[in-house]
Write a protein that holds these residues in place. Structure first.
Motif, PDB file in Angstrom:
ATOM      1  N   PHE A   2      -9.517  11.592   5.564  1.00 49.28           N
ATOM      2  CA  PHE A   2      -8.145  11.304   6.020  1.00 49.28           C
ATOM      3  C   PHE A   2      -7.157  11.437   4.848  1.00 49.28           C
ATOM      4  O   PHE A   2      -6.047  11.963   5.008  1.00 49.28           O
ATOM      5  CB  PHE A   2      -8.068   9.893   6.590  1.00 49.28           C
ATOM      6  CG  PHE A   2      -6.738   9.570   7.251  1.00 49.28           C
ATOM      7  CD1 PHE A   2      -5.657   9.121   6.495  1.00 49.28           C
ATOM      8  CD2 PHE A   2      -6.556   9.741   8.623  1.00 49.28           C
ATOM      9  CE1 PHE A   2      -4.425   8.832   7.094  1.00 49.28           C
ATOM     10  CE2 PHE A   2      -5.340   9.450   9.233  1.00 49.28           C
ATOM     11  CZ  PHE A   2      -4.275   9.000   8.462  1.00 49.28           C
ATOM     12  N   THR A   3      -7.586  10.991   3.682  1.00 49.91           N
ATOM     13  CA  THR A   3      -6.656  11.013   2.539  1.00 49.91           C
ATOM     14  C   THR A   3      -6.798  12.299   1.731  1.00 49.91           C
ATOM     15  O   THR A   3      -6.288  12.409   0.621  1.00 49.91           O
ATOM     16  CB  THR A   3      -6.932   9.796   1.611  1.00 49.91           C
ATOM     17  OG1 THR A   3      -8.322   9.816   1.265  1.00 49.91           O
ATOM     18  CG2 THR A   3      -6.604   8.482   2.311  1.00 49.91           C
TER      19      THR A   3
ATOM     20  N   TRP B   5       0.833  -1.211   0.000  1.00 54.56           N
ATOM     21  CA  TRP B   5       0.000   0.000   0.000  1.00 54.56           C
ATOM     22  C   TRP B   5       0.863   1.254   0.000  1.00 54.56           C
ATOM     23  O   TRP B   5       1.970   1.274   0.597  1.00 54.56           O
ATOM     24  CB  TRP B   5      -0.879   0.033   1.246  1.00 54.56           C
ATOM     25  CG  TRP B   5      -1.834  -1.103   1.400  1.00 54.56           C
ATOM     26  CD1 TRP B   5      -2.343  -1.903   0.407  1.00 54.56           C
ATOM     27  CD2 TRP B   5      -2.400  -1.580   2.631  1.00 54.56           C
ATOM     28  NE1 TRP B   5      -3.172  -2.841   0.954  1.00 54.56           N
ATOM     29  CE2 TRP B   5      -3.237  -2.661   2.317  1.00 54.56           C
ATOM     30  CE3 TRP B   5      -2.287  -1.183   3.965  1.00 54.56           C
ATOM     31  CZ2 TRP B   5      -3.952  -3.356   3.269  1.00 54.56           C
ATOM     32  CZ3 TRP B   5      -2.997  -1.871   4.927  1.00 54.56           C
ATOM     33  CH2 TRP B   5      -3.828  -2.945   4.584  1.00 54.56           C
TER      34      TRP B   5
ATOM     35  N   PHE C  78     -12.411   7.777   5.317  1.00 49.59           N
ATOM     36  CA  PHE C  78     -11.277   7.468   4.417  1.00 49.59           C
ATOM     37  C   PHE C  78     -11.009   8.669   3.507  1.00 49.59           C
ATOM     38  O   PHE C  78      -9.861   9.113   3.347  1.00 49.59           O
ATOM     39  CB  PHE C  78     -11.599   6.222   3.574  1.00 49.59           C
ATOM     40  CG  PHE C  78     -10.691   6.033   2.384  1.00 49.59           C
ATOM     41  CD1 PHE C  78     -11.181   6.232   1.091  1.00 49.59           C
ATOM     42  CD2 PHE C  78      -9.352   5.702   2.535  1.00 49.59           C
ATOM     43  CE1 PHE C  78     -10.355   6.069  -0.016  1.00 49.59           C
ATOM     44  CE2 PHE C  78      -8.510   5.542   1.435  1.00 49.59           C
ATOM     45  CZ  PHE C  78      -9.006   5.724   0.160  1.00 49.59           C
TER      46      PHE C  78
ATOM     47  N   LYS D 298      -1.184   4.584   6.848  1.00 48.22           N
ATOM     48  CA  LYS D 298      -1.444   5.498   7.975  1.00 48.22           C
ATOM     49  C   LYS D 298      -2.930   5.488   8.334  1.00 48.22           C
ATOM     50  O   LYS D 298      -3.297   5.452   9.511  1.00 48.22           O
ATOM     51  CB  LYS D 298      -1.021   6.946   7.614  1.00 48.22           C
ATOM     52  CG  LYS D 298       0.480   7.203   7.663  1.00 48.22           C
ATOM     53  CD  LYS D 298       0.755   8.721   7.778  1.00 48.22           C
ATOM     54  CE  LYS D 298       2.215   9.027   7.452  1.00 48.22           C
ATOM     55  NZ  LYS D 298       2.414   9.043   5.952  1.00 48.22           N
ATOM     56  N   PHE D 299      -3.789   5.477   7.274  1.00 49.25           N
ATOM     57  CA  PHE D 299      -5.226   5.498   7.545  1.00 49.25           C
ATOM     58  C   PHE D 299      -5.638   4.238   8.308  1.00 49.25           C
ATOM     59  O   PHE D 299      -6.312   4.314   9.330  1.00 49.25           O
ATOM     60  CB  PHE D 299      -6.032   5.612   6.238  1.00 49.25           C
ATOM     61  CG  PHE D 299      -7.512   5.469   6.448  1.00 49.25           C
ATOM     62  CD1 PHE D 299      -8.197   4.362   5.954  1.00 49.25           C
ATOM     63  CD2 PHE D 299      -8.216   6.405   7.192  1.00 49.25           C
ATOM     64  CE1 PHE D 299      -9.560   4.211   6.183  1.00 49.25           C
ATOM     65  CE2 PHE D 299      -9.577   6.275   7.423  1.00 49.25           C
ATOM     66  CZ  PHE D 299     -10.248   5.174   6.915  1.00 49.25           C
TER      67      PHE D 299
ATOM     68  N   LYS E 290      -9.300  13.658   0.193  1.00 49.38           N
ATOM     69  CA  LYS E 290     -10.066  13.652  -1.071  1.00 49.38           C
ATOM     70  C   LYS E 290     -11.293  14.545  -0.979  1.00 49.38           C
ATOM     71  O   LYS E 290     -11.943  14.782  -1.976  1.00 49.38           O
ATOM     72  CB  LYS E 290     -10.522  12.214  -1.414  1.00 49.38           C
ATOM     73  CG  LYS E 290      -9.412  11.197  -1.380  1.00 49.38           C
ATOM     74  CD  LYS E 290      -8.381  11.420  -2.481  1.00 49.38           C
ATOM     75  CE  LYS E 290      -7.341  10.319  -2.418  1.00 49.38           C
ATOM     76  NZ  LYS E 290      -6.043  10.690  -2.935  1.00 49.38           N
TER      77      LYS E 290
ATOM     78  N   TRP F  95     -13.129   0.916  -1.965  1.00 53.67           N
ATOM     79  CA  TRP F  95     -13.415   1.172  -0.543  1.00 53.67           C
ATOM     80  C   TRP F  95     -14.935   1.316  -0.474  1.00 53.67           C
ATOM     81  O   TRP F  95     -15.497   2.218  -1.103  1.00 53.67           O
ATOM     82  CB  TRP F  95     -12.755   2.459  -0.078  1.00 53.67           C
ATOM     83  CG  TRP F  95     -11.252   2.410  -0.166  1.00 53.67           C
ATOM     84  CD1 TRP F  95     -10.481   2.480  -1.292  1.00 53.67           C
ATOM     85  CD2 TRP F  95     -10.342   2.255   0.930  1.00 53.67           C
ATOM     86  NE1 TRP F  95      -9.163   2.367  -0.967  1.00 53.67           N
ATOM     87  CE2 TRP F  95      -9.036   2.237   0.384  1.00 53.67           C
ATOM     88  CE3 TRP F  95     -10.489   2.126   2.319  1.00 53.67           C
ATOM     89  CZ2 TRP F  95      -7.905   2.100   1.170  1.00 53.67           C
ATOM     90  CZ3 TRP F  95      -9.354   1.994   3.098  1.00 53.67           C
ATOM     91  CH2 TRP F  95      -8.080   1.971   2.531  1.00 53.67           C
TER      92      TRP F  95
ATOM     93  N   ASP G 215      -9.286   4.052  -4.882  1.00 47.09           N
ATOM     94  CA  ASP G 215      -8.203   4.555  -4.012  1.00 47.09           C
ATOM     95  C   ASP G 215      -8.042   6.068  -4.122  1.00 47.09           C
ATOM     96  O   ASP G 215      -7.577   6.720  -3.184  1.00 47.09           O
ATOM     97  CB  ASP G 215      -6.869   3.888  -4.395  1.00 47.09           C
ATOM     98  CG  ASP G 215      -6.829   2.424  -3.997  1.00 47.09           C
ATOM     99  OD1 ASP G 215      -5.739   1.839  -4.008  1.00 47.09           O
ATOM    100  OD2 ASP G 215      -7.891   1.870  -3.677  1.00 47.09           O
ATOM    101  N   GLU G 216      -8.418   6.621  -5.276  1.00 48.08           N
ATOM    102  CA  GLU G 216      -8.275   8.069  -5.486  1.00 48.08           C
ATOM    103  C   GLU G 216      -9.503   8.827  -4.970  1.00 48.08           C
ATOM    104  O   GLU G 216      -9.624  10.034  -5.139  1.00 48.08           O
ATOM    105  CB  GLU G 216      -8.065   8.406  -6.979  1.00 48.08           C
ATOM    106  CG  GLU G 216      -6.735   7.931  -7.564  1.00 48.08           C
ATOM    107  CD  GLU G 216      -6.645   6.425  -7.625  1.00 48.08           C
ATOM    108  OE1 GLU G 216      -5.598   5.873  -7.206  1.00 48.08           O
ATOM    109  OE2 GLU G 216      -7.642   5.792  -8.039  1.00 48.08           O
TER     110      GLU G 216
ATOM    111  N   ILE H 101       0.001   6.619   2.725  1.00 47.36           N
ATOM    112  CA  ILE H 101      -1.224   7.272   3.225  1.00 47.36           C
ATOM    113  C   ILE H 101      -2.274   6.233   3.604  1.00 47.36           C
ATOM    114  O   ILE H 101      -2.991   6.384   4.599  1.00 47.36           O
ATOM    115  CB  ILE H 101      -1.789   8.291   2.199  1.00 47.36           C
ATOM    116  CG1 ILE H 101      -2.968   9.079   2.794  1.00 47.36           C
ATOM    117  CG2 ILE H 101      -2.238   7.611   0.923  1.00 47.36           C
ATOM    118  CD1 ILE H 101      -2.569  10.172   3.749  1.00 47.36           C
ATOM    119  N   ILE H 102      -2.326   5.124   2.867  1.00 51.94           N
ATOM    120  CA  ILE H 102      -3.318   4.073   3.168  1.00 51.94           C
ATOM    121  C   ILE H 102      -2.892   3.327   4.422  1.00 51.94           C
ATOM    122  O   ILE H 102      -3.690   3.029   5.304  1.00 51.94           O
ATOM    123  CB  ILE H 102      -3.497   3.124   1.956  1.00 51.94           C
ATOM    124  CG1 ILE H 102      -4.306   3.845   0.869  1.00 51.94           C
ATOM    125  CG2 ILE H 102      -4.170   1.812   2.368  1.00 51.94           C
ATOM    126  CD1 ILE H 102      -4.646   3.015  -0.348  1.00 51.94           C
TER     127      ILE H 102
END
Ligand code: P6P
Length: 334
Positions: free
Chosen positions: A330-331, A219, A327, A225-226, A333, A317, A297-298, A222-223
């Protein structure tokens, strides 16, 4: 809907579809009803075969191999043959994409629908008695189409029906035709799928995450860490998330739909593991119709993807709205 739990007035799948068609304004041609009846026949036949195959595989019943002494066909090959034959016999499927078939199948004869399916998803788990399932998504052919790959290389938003049948202690069919999600349980005595989860909605949050942590090395940071952040004590609940991973998408998604939570299969290396047309799209449509969300993922909505080939894969996800939003936030988006 009126109280359907009166046990002398059971609602079968066939009756439910007819009621829904009557209720929706658009002129129902009955074609989707016919297609859903062919689909439910395939599910019943596969459910029957799985019960028997488990016994055959586990105790090698005599006659397990066919007349030419071939090995007992692998379950997913049997499931695929059952599905192809049922769709061909339906008379209203023109195009079929199957996880088991490298190329698109175009049937002779009439048919206004294209079906994308994974006949037995998770079959590698069958000998461990883990629930497996059939995942399906349905497109109406493009206007004027005689049946081609163009009918299936389309966004998931254009699917008119989708769902899965999970073969567990009972066979559970979770279905959407664009007006919410309804769940049916197969009564093997009656041979009917009975409405058991009317107008199902996924809980808006649940501290359960479902991911194969064995892939963590693949991964992006960032993933990692999430996911690690979910293992910390959460300020809302005073405790960390619970981890639940079965390794059969239908089983993991079914638990997520009923209990809430977050299921993910991020991209591993260059592409994801799960397929767009017959795993990601049907599950994404189902989850959205149940009030949940599904992104890649994006952070892009899964249903807005446009696959360029029929076995294309994507990261995914999906689950409770608040959990997918966590998610996305956190990332960065949203
Ligand atoms: P992994 C089963 O093989 C499957 O296609 C899905 O049903 C499941 O979600 C996923 O792959 C499991 O993959 O890499 O975690 O074993």
């Amino acid at each position: 809907a009126k109280d359907n739990n009166v046990n002398t007035d059971i609602v079968t799948l066939t009756r439910f579809i007819l009621q829904q068609q009557a209720a929706t304004a658009k002129q129902a041609t009955g074609e989707l009803t016919l297609l859903l009846n062919s689909l439910q026949f395939a599910f019943k036949f596969i459910a029957h075969t799985i019960r028997r195959a488990e016994l055959v595989n586990l105790i090698g019943l005599a006659g397990a191999s066919n007349s030419t002494g071939d090995d007992q066909k692998k379950l997913d090959v049997i499931g695929d043959e059952i599905f192809i034959n049922a769709m061909k016999a339906s008379g209203n499927v023109k195009v079929l994409v199957s996880e088991e078939q490298e190329d698109l199948i175009i049937f002779d004869g009439p048919g206004n629908y294209a079906v994308c399916c994974d006949p037995i998803d998770g079959s590698s788990n069958i000998d461990a008695g883990v629930s497996v399932g059939t995942i399906f998504g349905v497109y109406k052919l493009l206007p004027g189409s005689k049946g081609s790959i163009k009918d299936v290389l389309r966004p998931g938003t254009e699917m008119v029906a989708a769902g899965y049948t999970m073969y567990g202690a009972s066979a559970h069919l979770m279905l959407t035709t664009g007006n919410g999600v309804n769940g049916f349980t197969l009564d093997t005595q009656l041979g009917e799928f009975i409405l058991t989860h009317a107008n199902l909605k996924i809980p808006s949050s649940r501290t359960i995450y479902s991911i194969n942590e064995g892939n963590a090395a693949y991964w992006p940071p960032i993933i990692k860490k999430f996911i690690d952040s979910l293992k910390q004590t959460q300020k809302e609940t005073g405790k960390p998330y619970s981890a639940r991973y079965i390794g059969s998408m239908v089983a993991d998604v079914h638990r997520t739909l009923l209990y809430g939570g977050l299921f993910a299969y991020p991209v591993k290396g260059k592409s994801g593991k799960l397929r767009v047309l017959y795993e990601c799209f049907p599950m994404a449509l189902l989850l959205e119709q149940a009030g949940g969300k599904a992104v890649n993922d994006e952070g892009k909505r899964i249903l807005d993807l446009s696959p360029k080939e029929i076995h294309e894969r994507s990261g995914i996800w999906l689950g409770s709205k608040d959990e997918v939003d966590k998610f996305l936030t956190f990332t960065g988006k949203v």
